[in-house]
Design a protein around this motif. Structure first.
Motif, PDB file in Angstrom:
ATOM      1  N   PRO A 118     -26.152 -20.500 -35.449  1.00  0.00           N
ATOM      2  CA  PRO A 118     -24.693 -19.585 -35.127  1.00  0.00           C
ATOM      3  C   PRO A 118     -23.794 -20.463 -34.317  1.00  0.00           C
ATOM      4  O   PRO A 118     -24.174 -20.970 -33.412  1.00  0.00           O
ATOM      5  CB  PRO A 118     -25.170 -18.330 -34.427  1.00  0.00           C
ATOM      6  N   GLY A 119     -22.524 -20.422 -34.761  1.00  0.00           N
ATOM      7  CA  GLY A 119     -21.532 -21.182 -34.130  1.00  0.00           C
ATOM      8  C   GLY A 119     -20.220 -20.759 -34.126  1.00  0.00           C
ATOM      9  O   GLY A 119     -19.310 -21.252 -33.565  1.00  0.00           O
ATOM     10  N   SER A 120     -19.744 -19.980 -34.844  1.00  0.00           N
ATOM     11  CA  SER A 120     -18.423 -19.488 -35.229  1.00  0.00           C
ATOM     12  C   SER A 120     -18.155 -18.674 -33.713  1.00  0.00           C
ATOM     13  O   SER A 120     -18.807 -18.273 -32.891  1.00  0.00           O
ATOM     14  CB  SER A 120     -18.106 -18.455 -36.420  1.00  0.00           C
ATOM     15  N   GLU A 121     -16.797 -18.451 -33.657  1.00  0.00           N
ATOM     16  CA  GLU A 121     -16.209 -17.978 -32.298  1.00  0.00           C
ATOM     17  C   GLU A 121     -16.051 -16.306 -32.510  1.00  0.00           C
ATOM     18  O   GLU A 121     -16.663 -15.794 -31.748  1.00  0.00           O
ATOM     19  CB  GLU A 121     -14.823 -18.614 -32.015  1.00  0.00           C
ATOM     20  N   HIS A 122     -15.452 -16.206 -33.832  1.00  0.00           N
ATOM     21  CA  HIS A 122     -15.377 -14.703 -34.154  1.00  0.00           C
ATOM     22  C   HIS A 122     -16.622 -14.305 -34.932  1.00  0.00           C
ATOM     23  O   HIS A 122     -17.398 -15.055 -35.373  1.00  0.00           O
ATOM     24  CB  HIS A 122     -13.966 -14.570 -34.917  1.00  0.00           C
ATOM     25  N   THR A 123     -16.846 -12.786 -34.751  1.00  0.00           N
ATOM     26  CA  THR A 123     -18.174 -12.411 -35.435  1.00  0.00           C
ATOM     27  C   THR A 123     -17.512 -11.124 -36.116  1.00  0.00           C
ATOM     28  O   THR A 123     -16.507 -10.645 -35.699  1.00  0.00           O
ATOM     29  CB  THR A 123     -19.184 -12.122 -34.382  1.00  0.00           C
ATOM     30  N   LEU A 131     -13.213 -22.564 -38.699  1.00  0.00           N
ATOM     31  CA  LEU A 131     -12.256 -23.707 -38.885  1.00  0.00           C
ATOM     32  C   LEU A 131     -11.044 -22.907 -38.174  1.00  0.00           C
ATOM     33  O   LEU A 131     -10.827 -21.830 -38.630  1.00  0.00           O
ATOM     34  CB  LEU A 131     -11.989 -24.137 -40.368  1.00  0.00           C
ATOM     35  N   HIS A 132     -10.158 -23.556 -37.428  1.00  0.00           N
ATOM     36  CA  HIS A 132      -8.699 -23.013 -36.823  1.00  0.00           C
ATOM     37  C   HIS A 132      -7.690 -23.893 -37.157  1.00  0.00           C
ATOM     38  O   HIS A 132      -7.823 -25.132 -37.050  1.00  0.00           O
ATOM     39  CB  HIS A 132      -8.620 -22.850 -35.294  1.00  0.00           C
ATOM     40  N   ILE A 133      -6.705 -23.425 -38.157  1.00  0.00           N
ATOM     41  CA  ILE A 133      -5.830 -24.262 -38.630  1.00  0.00           C
ATOM     42  C   ILE A 133      -4.531 -23.478 -37.693  1.00  0.00           C
ATOM     43  O   ILE A 133      -4.213 -22.394 -37.816  1.00  0.00           O
ATOM     44  CB  ILE A 133      -5.399 -24.082 -40.043  1.00  0.00           C
ATOM     45  N   GLY A 180      -8.053 -18.572 -39.278  1.00  0.00           N
ATOM     46  CA  GLY A 180      -9.434 -18.703 -38.895  1.00  0.00           C
ATOM     47  C   GLY A 180     -10.307 -18.577 -40.254  1.00  0.00           C
ATOM     48  O   GLY A 180     -10.137 -17.736 -40.956  1.00  0.00           O
ATOM     49  N   PHE A 181     -11.209 -19.502 -40.391  1.00  0.00           N
ATOM     50  CA  PHE A 181     -11.935 -19.381 -41.759  1.00  0.00           C
ATOM     51  C   PHE A 181     -13.438 -19.718 -41.183  1.00  0.00           C
ATOM     52  O   PHE A 181     -13.959 -20.553 -40.471  1.00  0.00           O
ATOM     53  CB  PHE A 181     -11.791 -20.593 -42.572  1.00  0.00           C
ATOM     54  N   PHE A 182     -14.444 -19.100 -41.817  1.00  0.00           N
ATOM     55  CA  PHE A 182     -15.870 -18.917 -41.527  1.00  0.00           C
ATOM     56  C   PHE A 182     -16.555 -19.809 -42.858  1.00  0.00           C
ATOM     57  O   PHE A 182     -15.948 -20.150 -43.595  1.00  0.00           O
ATOM     58  CB  PHE A 182     -16.516 -17.626 -41.645  1.00  0.00           C
ATOM     59  N   THR A 217      -5.511 -14.502 -37.555  1.00  0.00           N
ATOM     60  CA  THR A 217      -5.499 -14.104 -39.127  1.00  0.00           C
ATOM     61  C   THR A 217      -6.851 -14.892 -39.311  1.00  0.00           C
ATOM     62  O   THR A 217      -7.356 -15.813 -39.278  1.00  0.00           O
ATOM     63  CB  THR A 217      -4.675 -14.777 -40.213  1.00  0.00           C
ATOM     64  N   LEU A 218      -8.213 -14.022 -39.719  1.00  0.00           N
ATOM     65  CA  LEU A 218      -9.526 -14.200 -40.309  1.00  0.00           C
ATOM     66  C   LEU A 218      -9.519 -13.881 -41.660  1.00  0.00           C
ATOM     67  O   LEU A 218      -9.620 -12.932 -41.900  1.00  0.00           O
ATOM     68  CB  LEU A 218     -10.552 -13.542 -39.181  1.00  0.00           C
ATOM     69  N   PHE A 219     -10.046 -14.921 -42.201  1.00  0.00           N
ATOM     70  CA  PHE A 219     -10.321 -14.593 -43.702  1.00  0.00           C
ATOM     71  C   PHE A 219     -11.635 -14.215 -44.000  1.00  0.00           C
ATOM     72  O   PHE A 219     -12.701 -14.830 -43.315  1.00  0.00           O
ATOM     73  CB  PHE A 219      -9.826 -15.933 -44.650  1.00  0.00           C
ATOM     74  N   GLU A 220     -11.930 -13.169 -45.130  1.00  0.00           N
ATOM     75  CA  GLU A 220     -13.103 -12.780 -45.219  1.00  0.00           C
ATOM     76  C   GLU A 220     -14.149 -13.782 -46.000  1.00  0.00           C
ATOM     77  O   GLU A 220     -15.399 -13.893 -45.762  1.00  0.00           O
ATOM     78  CB  GLU A 220     -12.901 -11.487 -46.087  1.00  0.00           C
TER      79      GLU A 220
END
Length: 289
Positions: A108-113, A123-125, A149-151, A218-221
């Protein structure tokens, strides 16, 4: 001072630095009420019809970026040509850089959950309002910065589109090391455009000190597939003290009454299933006897 902040994974008896819950010592803004990242509870999100699909201009533009180990992540500067608009943004925003946050060897390593689930990487653009020339000025505007943000998810096969990044990582293991990558485009790093209509939106901050609260998030699903081996290469990078660069994420922050919105495309799995059943029934009824 700002350089003395660290992730939890870096703290040792020999290296006592400001871990995330002490980041306000590095910068007071880190104790603000609109901090990022957050846990998105999907059933508490509100559908917002203004969250129409994004328009991505010059995202397919190929460039030779420099990828750098900046001591707490890898970052790639992007020519200020790629522009996003739509997506419910108040303005158009141009890409400045992208960087990543990850766990340990694909853990586990993403910032958002999302509903408490932490993905292996995020990924943060980073974009700024199109009329600004530098990020510092943009951060002084409460809506100056827009981050996409992309997971990532673990896939059984390698994602060839990521070769330029993965191959470059082997040459930038130590702090401040940088190298010119093989040519890439932003388009090749993210899901296909038709999969980018489902996203979440909220007002937040940078996720590293100074933690400035001027980011439209913005976080993409739809996640990006990478193999376990590809993810593992990120964990071979090193922090400035030579320790493995792992666990490079800030823990989720309190919402403090903020509302998270979702686009029409997001979180409609239940109704889609219902729709399929309805269509099947309708087709069944229209069969000639």
């Amino acid at each position: 001072h700002v350089s003395d902040w660290c992730y939890q994974s870096q703290f040792t008896c020999d290296h006592q630095c400001n871990v995330p819950d002490k980041w306000n010592h590095a910068n007071g803004d880190c104790a603000g009420s609109y901090q990022s990242p957050i846990n998105i509870v999907t059933r508490k999100t509100l559908k917002d019809d203004r969250l129409i699909p994004f328009q991505f201009d010059n995202y397919q533009e190929i460039f030779r970026g420099t990828i750098k180990n900046n001591g707490h992540s890898v970052q790639v500067g992007v020519p200020h040509l790629s522009i996003i608009s739509g997506g419910g943004l108040p303005n158009s925003y141009k890409a400045v850089q992208f960087h990543l946050h990850w766990g340990n060897n694909g853990g586990p390593g993403s910032e958002h959950t999302i509903d408490g689930e932490q993905y292996p990487m995020e990924l943060h653009i980073v974009h700024m309002k199109h009329h600004y020339t530098d990020l510092t000025t943009a951060l002084a505007d409460p809506e100056g910065v827009a981050v996409l943000g992309f997971f990532y998810e673990i896939s059984n096969s390698a994602n060839k589109k990521y070769d330029p990044i993965i191959n470059a990582l082997r040459s930038i293991k130590t702090k401040n090391a940088n190298i010119s990558m093989s040519p890439i485009s932003l388009t090749q790093l993210i899901p296909n455009e038709q999969n980018l209509t489902s996203f979440y939106r909220y007002k937040g901050s940078l996720t590293t000190p100074g933690c400035t609260e001027s980011v439209i998030w913005t976080l993409f699903e739809s996640p990006i597939p990478l193999s376990k081996d590809q993810l593992r290469v990120f964990s071979e990078l090193k922090f400035h003290d030579g320790k493995a660069m792992v666990g490079t994420f800030r823990p989720v922050q309190p919402l403090n009454g903020r509302q998270v919105y979702r686009s029409g495309g997001a979180a409609i799995l239940a109704s889609a299933t219902f729709l399929v059943a309805a269509v099947a029934t309708a087709l069944g009824l229209s069969q000639p006897n």
